[in-house]
Write a protein that holds these residues in place. Structure first.
Motif, PDB file in Angstrom:
ATOM      1  N   ALA A  98       0.815  -1.265   0.072  1.00  0.00           N
ATOM      2  CA  ALA A  98      -0.030   0.253   0.021  1.00  0.00           C
ATOM      3  C   ALA A  98       0.905   1.276  -0.023  1.00  0.00           C
ATOM      4  CB  ALA A  98      -0.844   0.066   1.091  1.00  0.00           C
TER       5      ALA A  98
ATOM      6  N   GLN B 141      -4.118   9.198  -6.810  1.00  0.00           N
ATOM      7  CA  GLN B 141      -5.302   8.807  -5.953  1.00  0.00           C
ATOM      8  C   GLN B 141      -6.171   9.877  -5.833  1.00  0.00           C
ATOM      9  OE1 GLN B 141      -5.545   5.704  -4.714  1.00  0.00           O
ATOM     10  NE2 GLN B 141      -3.367   5.239  -5.598  1.00  0.00           N
ATOM     11  N   SER B 142      -7.519   9.730  -5.771  1.00  0.00           N
ATOM     12  CA  SER B 142      -8.523  10.712  -5.480  1.00  0.00           C
ATOM     13  C   SER B 142      -8.336  11.088  -3.916  1.00  0.00           C
ATOM     14  CB  SER B 142      -9.736  10.094  -5.686  1.00  0.00           C
ATOM     15  OG  SER B 142     -10.313   9.118  -4.551  1.00  0.00           O
ATOM     16  N   ASP B 143      -8.817  12.362  -3.599  1.00  0.00           N
ATOM     17  CA  ASP B 143      -8.866  12.822  -2.570  1.00  0.00           C
ATOM     18  C   ASP B 143      -9.411  11.848  -1.513  1.00  0.00           C
ATOM     19  OD1 ASP B 143      -7.456  15.083  -3.202  1.00  0.00           O
ATOM     20  OD2 ASP B 143      -9.344  16.325  -3.584  1.00  0.00           O
ATOM     21  N   ASP B 144     -10.697  11.582  -1.796  1.00  0.00           N
ATOM     22  CA  ASP B 144     -11.355  10.503  -1.130  1.00  0.00           C
ATOM     23  C   ASP B 144     -10.400   9.320  -0.533  1.00  0.00           C
ATOM     24  OD1 ASP B 144     -13.654  12.205  -0.978  1.00  0.00           O
ATOM     25  OD2 ASP B 144     -14.733  11.090  -2.471  1.00  0.00           O
ATOM     26  N   ASP B 145      -9.755   8.780  -1.660  1.00  0.00           N
ATOM     27  CA  ASP B 145      -8.926   7.728  -1.314  1.00  0.00           C
ATOM     28  C   ASP B 145      -7.818   7.962  -0.392  1.00  0.00           C
ATOM     29  OD1 ASP B 145     -10.391   5.732  -2.748  1.00  0.00           O
ATOM     30  OD2 ASP B 145      -9.246   5.784  -4.451  1.00  0.00           O
ATOM     31  N   LEU B 146      -7.008   9.026  -0.406  1.00  0.00           N
ATOM     32  CA  LEU B 146      -6.233   9.827   0.254  1.00  0.00           C
ATOM     33  C   LEU B 146      -6.628   9.905   1.654  1.00  0.00           C
ATOM     34  CD1 LEU B 146      -4.264  12.122  -2.041  1.00  0.00           C
ATOM     35  CD2 LEU B 146      -3.566   9.697  -1.266  1.00  0.00           C
TER      36      LEU B 146
ATOM     37  N   GLU C  53      -6.975   7.770   7.366  1.00  0.00           N
ATOM     38  CA  GLU C  53      -7.559   7.194   8.494  1.00  0.00           C
ATOM     39  C   GLU C  53      -7.438   5.877   8.843  1.00  0.00           C
ATOM     40  OE1 GLU C  53     -11.873   8.127   7.136  1.00  0.00           O
ATOM     41  OE2 GLU C  53     -11.923  10.189   7.815  1.00  0.00           O
TER      42      GLU C  53
ATOM     43  N   PHE D 118       0.726   4.607  -2.412  1.00  0.00           N
ATOM     44  CA  PHE D 118       0.160   5.695  -1.629  1.00  0.00           C
ATOM     45  C   PHE D 118       0.191   7.173  -2.437  1.00  0.00           C
ATOM     46  CE2 PHE D 118       0.246   9.100   1.628  1.00  0.00           C
ATOM     47  CZ  PHE D 118      -0.937   8.923   2.067  1.00  0.00           C
TER      48      PHE D 118
ATOM     49  N   ALA E 178      -9.437   8.546   3.189  1.00  0.00           N
ATOM     50  CA  ALA E 178      -9.585   6.861   3.776  1.00  0.00           C
ATOM     51  C   ALA E 178      -8.307   6.039   4.194  1.00  0.00           C
ATOM     52  CB  ALA E 178     -10.296   6.141   2.616  1.00  0.00           C
ATOM     53  N   THR E 179      -7.365   6.420   3.242  1.00  0.00           N
ATOM     54  CA  THR E 179      -6.036   5.900   3.623  1.00  0.00           C
ATOM     55  C   THR E 179      -5.476   6.385   4.907  1.00  0.00           C
ATOM     56  OG1 THR E 179      -5.522   5.445   1.156  1.00  0.00           O
ATOM     57  CG2 THR E 179      -3.529   5.461   2.755  1.00  0.00           C
TER      58      THR E 179
END
Length: 67
Positions: free
Chosen positions: A26, A34-39, A44, A30, A41-42
């Motif tokens: 991962a 990556q989308s903002d949402d994925d970043l 978190e 990283f 979530a990562t």
């Protein structure tokens, strides 16, 4: 003879070794696009992993949420 005797569970060390390997994979992805949402979530999930590892290190188990 119990069912668990027929299907031994992996040791905590083996489970953590698998987790470390997954985290390393991962980490390599990283900073890829990556989308903002994925970043978010990562980040978190990294905090959840830190908390779970701190609990294991302190002897209190992992607790926490499961996806």
């Amino acid at each position: 003879m119990s069912i668990s005797d027929l299907h031994p569970q992996p040791s905590p060390a083996a489970l953590l070794a698998d987790a470390v390997a997954s985290v390393r994979v991962a980490a390599e992805a990283f900073f890829a696009a990556q989308s903002d949402d994925d970043l978010v979530a990562t980040v978190e999930l990294v905090e959840q992993a830190r908390a779970a590892l701190a609990a294991v290190q302190a002897g209190g188990g992992g607790g926490g949420r499961h996806p």
